[in-house]
Design an enzyme around this catalytic site. Structure first.
Site, PDB file in Angstrom:
ATOM      1  N   GLY A  12      27.712  37.545  37.956  1.00 36.71           N
ATOM      2  CA  GLY A  12      28.883  36.689  37.792  1.00 36.71           C
ATOM      3  C   GLY A  12      30.154  37.484  37.584  1.00 36.71           C
ATOM      4  O   GLY A  12      30.222  38.362  36.718  1.00 36.71           O
ATOM      5  N   GLY A  16      33.774  36.260  31.909  1.00 43.00           N
ATOM      6  CA  GLY A  16      32.788  36.971  31.100  1.00 43.00           C
ATOM      7  C   GLY A  16      32.268  38.231  31.776  1.00 43.00           C
ATOM      8  O   GLY A  16      32.299  39.325  31.198  1.00 43.00           O
ATOM      9  N   VAL A  80      22.201  35.171  43.830  1.00 39.98           N
ATOM     10  CA  VAL A  80      21.028  35.394  42.977  1.00 39.98           C
ATOM     11  C   VAL A  80      20.189  34.128  42.981  1.00 39.98           C
ATOM     12  O   VAL A  80      20.716  33.020  42.852  1.00 39.98           O
ATOM     13  CB  VAL A  80      21.482  35.738  41.548  1.00 39.98           C
ATOM     14  CG1 VAL A  80      20.285  35.773  40.595  1.00 39.98           C
ATOM     15  CG2 VAL A  80      22.225  37.072  41.535  1.00 39.98           C
ATOM     16  N   GLU A 172      46.056  17.757  32.514  1.00 40.10           N
ATOM     17  CA  GLU A 172      46.898  18.549  33.399  1.00 40.10           C
ATOM     18  C   GLU A 172      46.891  17.987  34.814  1.00 40.10           C
ATOM     19  O   GLU A 172      47.938  17.911  35.480  1.00 40.10           O
ATOM     20  CB  GLU A 172      46.441  20.015  33.368  1.00 40.10           C
ATOM     21  CG  GLU A 172      46.714  20.636  32.002  1.00 40.10           C
ATOM     22  CD  GLU A 172      46.291  22.087  31.858  1.00 40.10           C
ATOM     23  OE1 GLU A 172      46.922  22.791  31.045  1.00 40.10           O
ATOM     24  OE2 GLU A 172      45.338  22.509  32.526  1.00 40.10           O
TER      25      GLU A 172
END
Lengths: 431, 431
Positions: A12, A16, A80, A172
């Site tokens: 990923g 993170g 993956v 938003e």
């Protein structure tokens, strides 16, 4: 002969995974970052792509470009499909295995429709660039279809936009759709006017921005209503179909519905055969490792994490970044032979949301900001956090342009032409 | 009671159709401009979208935005399927009719594969924004696949790029692909290097840029070869398939082929049941009207037009603009009751083509420019001709950025993720 470098595999390239890779800069490790897309996405501004204020390349950047100067990182664009925990290898779709000594799982979240997956076709969510250009196309095609529609009721449905969920994304989007609609309908169409526009924000809780303090929720509600958004609180959605949405005892006829209500973790828990919470997030130890597998670290929206006070860590960019950096610190500590416990400590910086073009709310906990001051802080913070210097300049200029002229630069309908049967139908976006 | 305004229907919002609409500003007519897309496209810079230098919104702008201040114009996003010449109405895909008093046909051109339509899937051309992002995806995915490929021959095929046709588009693409490849491969990949890149430009004629003077062709050939492009002249393509291209007695193994060899007119000749030349362009009178139908004016790439010297008018933006403006002048003359003949006079401004980042050739007829001076003239001319002030600023800034840093801003792979079976396969772009 030197011993081979420890192999760190990161799945990923979101906030993170990228933070983990970057914090390992200079370390004597061999990092492989795997993502099925070639770009890192700045998700906090994705709603601006969906509403034609920014173009995709202003909020996304190739992962290998970001990491190009970091010699110990290799980037793989690959999908993956699983993890072989015993053999310690990530399994790719082509059947090949990528072996690891330490695995960082940072696969993020996707939309969740509360077991109503059939709603997705009528109410797309906003997670990827394709989601954003797809929603942009739906919004703009609705205006085009309304301009041609002669039946008053059908035209009303085309100019009604429903947004489900009044968290930051929903709030938003609601403000941005009003502004996109008003700017577009003001002078570019001949048969429809800004007065025909209707934006309805539907929320199950009894206030908007549930994570913010009640006074900021109240301020946001008033601001949204002043902007012309119809806010429906305490309304659970019961049905979504091609002609509208049903909630409470109401039925809203609309051709454009946007989902901002729920997310679920990626299938990582399944790959890891791990215990998950009801949103699908992997339950982890205090140091973010998988129970029984210290070599597997789970970060960001993929992990179920709580603060020491027992509150869940929110699924926002700063939390993912902190967890990714924590994963790197844990790896570096182990490399130094330091085995002392290293629990993850989440520092909550605050909650931010814009309400249309010149207003925002920011909840720093003790300090609260609202109105145009908050909007400026929000804008400067977001430009500051953009990954790339060029993006900072271009986003700032795009915003300045919209601020001065009201003109949104990216009102392009792509991957969809006018057709007889399905002016609002989708091509297969995920292809 | 006033008599109703003359109804002018324009099919197509490209350079020709847009010029016709704009020249009718202020006239006492009711103009309807119909296009199946919502945007006007600045095609001369489309190759820069395909090679990740510019983003789609920098070269396209909503047609209704461009014409928003022109009260006598209505824009319809709709697909035309035919013309009822006797009833004087344009037939839309939904079956509705748009009646006209005067019809301007400006539907442009599309790729032509010399009766080898099966080549298109392997060798896409460059006419629309979707074409450009599709080619961009193919180029970038080829690098990604090469980074993962372990077989040397397969990797070589992935890093070989063939461009068919050495007109301005082919020459510009060849230079831009070399630069995209070199910049991308320099530091972002770990297993492939710029030296692995191979760009082959294949041309049937015995020189590049056949429309330019021979000395500029020779200069361009040398510049391309200096840049590292392999130029194959006098080579007719015999076969194109998933694994490569055959020409002369050669076979080139490549996974990425771009078609820049031929265009054909849109199906307008069929709609009008009119005589066409072998490229499908409608044969018209000297004033661009359809023989026997003075109320139908055909402009741009849709019409087969010759200069008084008998040379065909080229399919370039200035020619389409002039023809569109001519159509408007003819309409205005008739409104004034002026029935004197008004033949179309094409003024050829010159031919331009860039060769990579800092070189270009310009053939003004008597004056010829080459090298970096020509490149600056080319750049300034293109920024000047961009439709919109904001686009001018942003394109200039994007170019400046690339010029200073070599970084291309739009290297996004969208609508295509890494997949097992078909990393280079297409989703349905035209959807």
């Amino acid at each position: 002969m030197t011993s081979p470098k420890p192999r760190i595999v990161i799945i990923g390239g979101g906030f993170g995974g990228l933070a983990a890779a970057q914090k390992l800069a200079g370390a004597n490790v061999a990092v492989t970052l795997i993502d099925r897309r070639n770009h890192h996405l700045f998700q906090p501004l994705l709603y601006q792509v969906a509403t034609a204020a920014l173009s995709p390349s202003e909020v996304a950047w190739p992962i290998r470009h970001i990491l190009r100067k970091q010699d110990n990182v290799q980037v793989l664009m690959a999908t993956v499909v699983g993890v072989d925990i015993n053999q310690r290898a990530v399994i790719l779709e082509d059947g090949s295995h990528v072996p690891y000594d330490t695995l960082v799982v940072a696969t993020g979240a996707q939309h969740a429709y509360f077991d109503k997956d059939e709603w997705e076709q009528f109410a797309p969510g906003l997670k990827t660039l394709e989601d954003a250009t797809s929603i942009r196309r739906r919004l703009l095609l609705a205006f085009e279809a309304a301009e041609r529609e002669t039946n008053a009721e059908a035209r009303r449905a085309l100019l009604t936009f429903a947004i489900i969920g009044a968290g930051p994304t929903g709030v938003e989007m609601a403000g941005a759709v009003v502004e996109l609609g008003r700017a577009s309908l003001k002078d570019q169409f001949r048969n429809i006017t800004p007065a025909d526009l209707r934006v309805v924000l539907i929320e199950g809780a009894d206030r908007v921005l549930l994570n913010f303090s009640p006074d900021l929720s109240a301020y946001t509600l008033k601001s949204l209503r002043d902007l012309g958004v119809e806010v429906e609180l305490g309304q659970m959605v019961k049905a979504i179909d091609a002609d509208g949405v049903s909630f409470g005892d109401k039925r809203l006829l609309t051709k454009t519905i946007i989902w901002a209500a729920g997310v679920a973790a990626s299938p990582a828990a399944k790959w890891l055969d791990a215990e998950a919470d009801k949103a699908g997030r992997v339950k982890v130890n205090a140091d973010l490792t998988l129970p029984g597998h210290p070599e597997i670290i789970v970060v960001g929206d993929t992990a179920s994490i709580s603060t020491p006070e027992g509150k869940p860590v929110p699924g926002v960019a700063p939390a993912a970044k902190q967890a990714g950096a924590h994963a790197a610190q844990l790896i570096l500590a182990r490399l130094r032979g330091d085995a002392s416990p290293l629990p993850f400590r989440y520092a909550h910086a605050g909650d931010l949301a814009t309400i249309g073009k010149r207003s925002a709310v920011i909840d720093f906990g003790t300090t609260k900001l609202k109105g145009w001051i908050a909007w400026w802080v929000w804008g400067i913070a977001h430009i500051y956090f953009l990954v790339d210097f060029k993006n900072r300049i271009f986003v700032a200029m795009s915003w300045l342009w919209i601020y001065l002229t009201g003109q949104r630069s990216s009102r392009l309908i792509t991957h969809g032409m006018a057709t007889e049967k399905a002016p609002l139908e989708e091509v297969d976006e995920a292809g």
